[in-house]
Write an enzyme that holds these catalytic residues in place. Structure first.
Site, PDB file in Angstrom:
ATOM      1  N   SER A  12       2.335  13.432 -42.456  1.00 39.63           N
ATOM      2  CA  SER A  12       2.469  14.859 -42.187  1.00 39.63           C
ATOM      3  C   SER A  12       2.878  15.625 -43.436  1.00 39.63           C
ATOM      4  O   SER A  12       2.635  16.831 -43.548  1.00 39.63           O
ATOM      5  CB  SER A  12       3.501  15.086 -41.076  1.00 39.63           C
ATOM      6  OG  SER A  12       4.767  14.569 -41.466  1.00 39.63           O
ATOM      7  N   TYR A  43       5.748  17.288 -37.450  1.00 39.16           N
ATOM      8  CA  TYR A  43       5.244  16.624 -36.250  1.00 39.16           C
ATOM      9  C   TYR A  43       6.361  16.410 -35.225  1.00 39.16           C
ATOM     10  O   TYR A  43       6.096  16.334 -34.027  1.00 39.16           O
ATOM     11  CB  TYR A  43       4.658  15.259 -36.606  1.00 39.16           C
ATOM     12  CG  TYR A  43       3.280  15.282 -37.227  1.00 39.16           C
ATOM     13  CD1 TYR A  43       2.611  16.478 -37.493  1.00 39.16           C
ATOM     14  CD2 TYR A  43       2.638  14.103 -37.545  1.00 39.16           C
ATOM     15  CE1 TYR A  43       1.353  16.487 -38.063  1.00 39.16           C
ATOM     16  CE2 TYR A  43       1.368  14.090 -38.110  1.00 39.16           C
ATOM     17  CZ  TYR A  43       0.728  15.285 -38.370  1.00 39.16           C
ATOM     18  OH  TYR A  43      -0.527  15.289 -38.923  1.00 39.16           O
ATOM     19  N   CYS A  75       3.338   7.420 -41.240  1.00 45.12           N
ATOM     20  CA  CYS A  75       4.189   8.374 -40.529  1.00 45.12           C
ATOM     21  C   CYS A  75       4.565   7.739 -39.208  1.00 45.12           C
ATOM     22  O   CYS A  75       3.692   7.383 -38.409  1.00 45.12           O
ATOM     23  CB  CYS A  75       3.427   9.682 -40.310  1.00 45.12           C
ATOM     24  SG  CYS A  75       4.256  10.868 -39.238  1.00 45.12           S
ATOM     25  N   CYS A 189      11.478   7.189 -40.206  1.00 43.20           N
ATOM     26  CA  CYS A 189      10.604   8.262 -40.677  1.00 43.20           C
ATOM     27  C   CYS A 189      10.392   8.002 -42.153  1.00 43.20           C
ATOM     28  O   CYS A 189      11.368   7.765 -42.884  1.00 43.20           O
ATOM     29  CB  CYS A 189      11.257   9.630 -40.455  1.00 43.20           C
ATOM     30  SG  CYS A 189      10.329  11.014 -41.193  1.00 43.20           S
ATOM     31  N   HIS A 191       9.853   9.868 -44.485  1.00 43.70           N
ATOM     32  CA  HIS A 191      10.552  10.834 -45.339  1.00 43.70           C
ATOM     33  C   HIS A 191      11.975  10.376 -45.676  1.00 43.70           C
ATOM     34  O   HIS A 191      12.481  10.669 -46.765  1.00 43.70           O
ATOM     35  CB  HIS A 191      10.660  12.196 -44.642  1.00 43.70           C
ATOM     36  CG  HIS A 191       9.437  13.043 -44.717  1.00 43.70           C
ATOM     37  ND1 HIS A 191       8.358  12.849 -43.892  1.00 43.70           N
ATOM     38  CD2 HIS A 191       9.126  14.101 -45.515  1.00 43.70           C
ATOM     39  CE1 HIS A 191       7.429  13.751 -44.175  1.00 43.70           C
ATOM     40  NE2 HIS A 191       7.868  14.529 -45.150  1.00 43.70           N
TER      41      HIS A 191
END
Length: 264
Positions: A12, A43, A75, A189, A191
């Protein structure tokens, strides 16, 4: 197999760069296209139907345009929601990203471990199934920390990220019953590993962090074993959002050998 056929890493935003970092270690010669659905970010606040339709549609068009040898959905939210659908509609091999609950359950010494991800990931049946399969006799505490995603993106752009902001987004994990017993945290995640240093300061040095980037890279290497790799041009990153905003991340991509940024 065309040696120049790329591996497509899809996320994302820029969390998938944590997967790219590990992929470079095991497949340094593999051509890569990094795809960031910035226009769809975040998301974690979307419904399952929205995420599934968006991811399947985008990957269908990207597979047609770029003819990748393999697609990695880098993701957790997209994988836990849309992985099955994407595999059903595409012939391209697909590697997903799932929370590293199994290794974390084996690592915890207190028997209490945490799961940090987006709110959408936290409520998925896939996560329930992993807990039931690998965390029997252990206690798994979950917390949806959507606020960590923009903080990770900001850090990658070179902006200052305050420890207090990271702690505020993640503290709901420790504030739960038995939260003080957590000794291991799954970063569910892609990230979140970008903020591992800040998370260590927020949670303390006694907590171990686990994420799945290395395992994902190994899986990609296994599925492409014996295939030839060659680059006809430099690696590329594409975005569904505004190119001007994406170009603010140029230094982070350049560090990873990606010099071309394009709008999809």
């Amino acid at each position: 197999m065309d040696a120049t056929s790329p591996i497509l890493l899809f996320d994302s935003g820029v969390g998938g760069l944590t997967v790219l970092d590990e992929l470079r270690k095991v497949l340094p010669d593999a051509p890569v296209i990094y795809a960031a659905d910035v226009a769809g970010l975040p998301y974690g606040t979307k419904s399952e139907a929205e995420v599934a339709a968006r991811v399947a549609g985008l990957l269908g068009r990207m597979a047609e345009r770029y003819q990748p040898r393999l697609i990695c959905i880098a993701c957790n939210t997209a994988s836990t929601i849309a992985l099955g659908m994407v595999r059903d509609v595409l012939e391209t091999p697909i590697v997903g990203t799932v929370p590293a609950i199994k290794p974390a359950a084996a690592l915890t010494k207190t028997g209490v471990f945490g799961l940090l991800g987006t709110e959408a990931t936290m409520r998925q049946r896939y996560v329930d199934d992993l807990e039931h399969a690998f965390a029997v006799g252990k206690r798994l505490l979950r917390h949806g920390a959507n606020g960590l995603v923009p903080l990770a993106e900001a850090k990658l752009r070179g902006e200052r990220v305050r420890i207090d902001d990271v702690a505020d987004s993640a503290k709901g994990l420790m504030l739960q019953a038995h939260g003080s017993d957590i000794d291991t945290i799954v970063l569910a995640c892609t990230h979140f590993p970008l903020l591992e240093q800040e998370l260590r300061e927020a949670f303390g040095q006694g907590v171990e962090f686990v994420h799945g980037a290395q395992g994902i890279a190994r899986r990609i290497a296994h599925l492409t074993e014996g295939q030839p790799f060659a680059r006809s041009t430099g690696d590329c990153a594409i975005t569904t959002g505004a190119l001007a905003n994406f170009e603010r991340l140029a230094p982070a991509f350049a560090e990873r050998g990606i010099d071309r940024l394009e709008r999809f």
